[in-house]
Design a protein around this motif. Structure first.
Motif, PDB file in Angstrom:
ATOM      1  N   HIS A  36      19.651 -33.955 -63.578  1.00  0.00           N
ATOM      2  CA  HIS A  36      20.786 -34.200 -62.695  1.00  0.00           C
ATOM      3  C   HIS A  36      21.918 -33.235 -63.027  1.00  0.00           C
ATOM      4  O   HIS A  36      22.550 -32.641 -62.159  1.00  0.00           O
ATOM      5  CB  HIS A  36      21.220 -35.660 -62.872  1.00  0.00           C
ATOM      6  CG  HIS A  36      22.447 -36.022 -62.102  1.00  0.00           C
ATOM      7  ND1 HIS A  36      22.425 -36.299 -60.761  1.00  0.00           N
ATOM      8  CD2 HIS A  36      23.733 -36.109 -62.497  1.00  0.00           C
ATOM      9  CE1 HIS A  36      23.655 -36.571 -60.355  1.00  0.00           C
ATOM     10  NE2 HIS A  36      24.463 -36.462 -61.385  1.00  0.00           N
ATOM     11  N   LYS A  37      22.136 -33.057 -64.344  1.00  0.00           N
ATOM     12  CA  LYS A  37      23.162 -32.123 -64.824  1.00  0.00           C
ATOM     13  C   LYS A  37      22.851 -30.717 -64.339  1.00  0.00           C
ATOM     14  O   LYS A  37      23.737 -29.971 -63.934  1.00  0.00           O
ATOM     15  CB  LYS A  37      23.149 -32.131 -66.381  1.00  0.00           C
ATOM     16  CG  LYS A  37      24.504 -32.252 -66.972  1.00  0.00           C
ATOM     17  CD  LYS A  37      24.610 -32.363 -68.487  1.00  0.00           C
ATOM     18  CE  LYS A  37      23.558 -31.894 -69.399  1.00  0.00           C
ATOM     19  NZ  LYS A  37      24.009 -31.949 -70.827  1.00  0.00           N
ATOM     20  N   ARG A  72      21.330 -29.696 -61.682  1.00  0.00           N
ATOM     21  CA  ARG A  72      21.675 -29.464 -60.279  1.00  0.00           C
ATOM     22  C   ARG A  72      23.179 -29.252 -60.129  1.00  0.00           C
ATOM     23  O   ARG A  72      23.637 -28.385 -59.380  1.00  0.00           O
ATOM     24  CB  ARG A  72      21.208 -30.644 -59.413  1.00  0.00           C
ATOM     25  CG  ARG A  72      19.701 -30.703 -59.250  1.00  0.00           C
ATOM     26  CD  ARG A  72      19.314 -31.688 -58.174  1.00  0.00           C
ATOM     27  NE  ARG A  72      19.454 -33.071 -58.613  1.00  0.00           N
ATOM     28  CZ  ARG A  72      18.524 -33.737 -59.286  1.00  0.00           C
ATOM     29  NH1 ARG A  72      17.385 -33.140 -59.622  1.00  0.00           N
ATOM     30  NH2 ARG A  72      18.727 -34.990 -59.639  1.00  0.00           N
ATOM     31  N   LYS A  73      23.939 -30.044 -60.871  1.00  0.00           N
ATOM     32  CA  LYS A  73      25.397 -29.920 -60.790  1.00  0.00           C
ATOM     33  C   LYS A  73      25.824 -28.530 -61.280  1.00  0.00           C
ATOM     34  O   LYS A  73      26.722 -27.902 -60.703  1.00  0.00           O
ATOM     35  CB  LYS A  73      26.025 -31.014 -61.666  1.00  0.00           C
ATOM     36  CG  LYS A  73      27.515 -31.160 -61.498  1.00  0.00           C
ATOM     37  CD  LYS A  73      28.029 -32.462 -62.109  1.00  0.00           C
ATOM     38  CE  LYS A  73      29.556 -32.411 -62.174  1.00  0.00           C
ATOM     39  NZ  LYS A  73      30.096 -33.249 -63.234  1.00  0.00           N
ATOM     40  N   SER A 105      25.205 -25.794 -58.760  1.00  0.00           N
ATOM     41  CA  SER A 105      26.194 -25.768 -57.669  1.00  0.00           C
ATOM     42  C   SER A 105      27.517 -25.191 -58.171  1.00  0.00           C
ATOM     43  O   SER A 105      28.195 -24.446 -57.452  1.00  0.00           O
ATOM     44  CB  SER A 105      26.351 -27.172 -57.071  1.00  0.00           C
ATOM     45  OG  SER A 105      27.489 -27.803 -57.554  1.00  0.00           O
ATOM     46  N   LEU A 106      27.886 -25.492 -59.415  1.00  0.00           N
ATOM     47  CA  LEU A 106      29.116 -24.925 -59.973  1.00  0.00           C
ATOM     48  C   LEU A 106      29.006 -23.404 -60.097  1.00  0.00           C
ATOM     49  O   LEU A 106      29.968 -22.672 -59.847  1.00  0.00           O
ATOM     50  CB  LEU A 106      29.422 -25.545 -61.341  1.00  0.00           C
ATOM     51  CG  LEU A 106      29.987 -26.964 -61.326  1.00  0.00           C
ATOM     52  CD1 LEU A 106      29.963 -27.577 -62.711  1.00  0.00           C
ATOM     53  CD2 LEU A 106      31.419 -26.963 -60.794  1.00  0.00           C
ATOM     54  N   GLU A 112      33.317 -24.283 -65.920  1.00  0.00           N
ATOM     55  CA  GLU A 112      33.019 -25.696 -65.625  1.00  0.00           C
ATOM     56  C   GLU A 112      31.555 -25.984 -65.859  1.00  0.00           C
ATOM     57  O   GLU A 112      31.183 -27.051 -66.354  1.00  0.00           O
ATOM     58  CB  GLU A 112      33.304 -25.997 -64.152  1.00  0.00           C
ATOM     59  CG  GLU A 112      34.707 -25.708 -63.692  1.00  0.00           C
ATOM     60  CD  GLU A 112      35.613 -26.838 -64.053  1.00  0.00           C
ATOM     61  OE1 GLU A 112      36.740 -26.563 -64.489  1.00  0.00           O
ATOM     62  OE2 GLU A 112      35.180 -27.998 -63.917  1.00  0.00           O
ATOM     63  N   ALA A 113      30.725 -24.995 -65.454  1.00  0.00           N
ATOM     64  CA  ALA A 113      29.279 -25.166 -65.599  1.00  0.00           C
ATOM     65  C   ALA A 113      28.921 -25.335 -67.074  1.00  0.00           C
ATOM     66  O   ALA A 113      28.116 -26.190 -67.447  1.00  0.00           O
ATOM     67  CB  ALA A 113      28.552 -23.956 -65.009  1.00  0.00           C
ATOM     68  N   THR A 154      29.962 -28.747 -68.358  1.00  0.00           N
ATOM     69  CA  THR A 154      29.029 -29.765 -67.876  1.00  0.00           C
ATOM     70  C   THR A 154      27.745 -29.740 -68.695  1.00  0.00           C
ATOM     71  O   THR A 154      27.196 -30.780 -69.051  1.00  0.00           O
ATOM     72  CB  THR A 154      28.698 -29.533 -66.387  1.00  0.00           C
ATOM     73  OG1 THR A 154      29.912 -29.379 -65.673  1.00  0.00           O
ATOM     74  CG2 THR A 154      27.900 -30.690 -65.819  1.00  0.00           C
TER      75      THR A 154
END
Lengths: 136, 304
Positions: free
Chosen positions: A23-24, A26-27, A30-31, A39-40, A43
């Motif tokens: 899940h992380k 995918r986030k 996108s970042l 930010e990536a 995360t």
């Protein structure tokens, strides 16, 4: 205030951890598409599972952190916005990167390592070396 | 931070202890001897050389009331030195160790001393009047590796130890005939000799340098991961804090007051930690001035 003992996550929770890592991931993708590499990286480093001995979890998280590390281009931007609480965990992953022997990874890790040491000091390196229980 | 005074006694010093009035200092210059220097008119002069050990002296402590020196060495022995006439006279203490002794400290009432060793044991030695010798009682259990440092609680019964297994432990060293059961004290005087009261797993690497605050309420020790650990309200529900810092690890700590701790280690400069009103410990950068009356009773010379 911290408790005086540390609990370890058992193997049957590994599936839960790995799905959280996916899940992380995918986030993070996108970042990165939005050109927000710092930010990536945050995360990716967040919720790193050092409290598990399961190698699959560690490898899964490393893949995600590696992706974020390789995407960093501007080191000044990185260090002006990365909070000090991430320094120790980032240092551990830098050493994992350096141990891969892969040229582009090592180059990038070494570049970041130099700046991180300036920022966080030798104590940060000591913490990543001396801690044999919470490894990445 | 500027040093108050600098004296080069030897190329390398392994351990040291101050005399009760701080006019003399005993240290081991990285060999099997203990040198005692006396300060007279701003100059340090060699006063005595204590030669009895066969290997490096790893710990020295000088008791303030009885004026006795205890030394321990890698040769697995300990001597208690009494000043008689103008000479220091040694008494051998049979520790019953099969590995090096690493550290030693007199208890607050000076009727016992504790020795940490590489044999994963702690020796508690007390004087037996009938036989006129020092007896060693061993705490064999619990430690999984070398005991690097020992520290006595002000109540003369509780002892804190740190070990290279990363843990800090508190034991009871109650000895019948030497200690008295204090009915007011509560749990500590109800424990048997060698019973572990508390184990702290805060450090993930080697632990060194434990010290109690003057009241015995707070404990501080260091880990090799450049972290210092503070434990308040040591007892059934302690409050622990980690302070991580940017420099090389510390090796020893000293409480100079209830809220101020000095740490020394591989970074060659002492570090000062203090607790604010809410009890949170932090690293502080205090500029040292002549008006600061700080009683330096411990100086660490890095072994380089």
């Amino acid at each position: 205030m911290m408790a005086a003992t540390v609990d370890f996550v058992e193997a049957d929770n590994a599936e839960a951890i790995i799905s959280r890592i996916e899940h992380k991931s995918r986030k993070i993708e996108s970042l990165l598409k939005q050109s927000r590499p710092v930010e990536a990286l945050k995360t990716a480093l967040e919720g790193s599972p050092p409290n598990t001995r399961d190698e699959r979890c560690k490898s899964a998280n490393w893949i995600v952190v590696h992706r974020a590390i390789m995407a960093i281009k501007d080191l000044d931007a990185l260090f002006s916005s990365l909070d000090p609480e991430y320094y120790d965990i980032l240092m551990k992953y830098l050493y994992r990167g350096l141990s891969t022997g892969d040229r582009p990874t090592c180059d990038q890790c070494l570049r970041i390592h130099e700046r991180l040491t300036e920022r966080a000091g030798l104590g940060c390196i000591l913490r990543s070396l001396a801690d044999t229980m919470n490894t990445v | 931070m500027a040093a108050v005074a600098v004296h080069q006694f030897a190329p390398c010093i392994t351990c040291h202890a101050w005399s009760p009035d701080r006019s003399m200092v005993a240290f081991c210059p990285n060999n099997s001897e203990v040198h005692i220097y006396k300060l007279s008119e701003d100059k340090w002069e060699q006063a005595h050389i204590l030669q009895k050990h066969d290997q490096i002296v790893s710990g020295i402590d000088w008791s303030s009331r009885a004026n006795r020196i205890v030394t321990v060495s890698h040769d697995r022995n300990s001597y208690v030195w009494n000043y008689e006439g103008s000479e220091w006279v040694p008494t051998l203490v049979i520790l019953r160790l099969n590995r090096a002794a690493l550290c030693v400290q007199w208890s607050p009432q000076e009727n016992k001393f504790a020795v940490g060793s590489g044999a994963k044991t702690v020796c508690i030695c007390y004087y037996e009047q009938e036989n006129n010798w020092w007896v060693s009682k061993l705490i064999r259990k619990r430690h999984n590796s070398s005991v690097t440092s020992v520290a006595w609680h002000p109540n003369n019964i509780l002892l804190a130890t740190t070990s290279t297994d990363g843990k800090c432990r508190v034991f009871s060293t109650f000895i019948k005939g030497v200690d008295t059961r204090d009915s007011k004290a509560g749990s500590s005087s109800d424990s048997k000799f060698g019973e572990q009261i508390l184990q702290l797993d805060l450090s993930f690497s080697w632990a060194f340098g434990v010290n109690w605050s003057p009241s015995g309420n707070t404990l501080a020790y260091v880990g090799h991961s450049s972290t210092i650990y503070f434990v308040d309200d040591v007892g059934p529900s302690p409050l622990a804090q980690n302070v991580a810092f940017r420099d090389l690890p510390l090796r020893d700590v000293l409480f100079i007051s209830e809220k101020v701790v000095i740490g020394v280690g591989f970074d060659c400069n002492p570090m000062v930690f203090a607790a604010d009103e809410s009890g949170m410990w932090y690293l502080c950068q205090i500029p040292w001035g002549e008006e600061d009356v700080i009683n330096w009773s411990q100086v660490w010379f890095a072994v380089f």
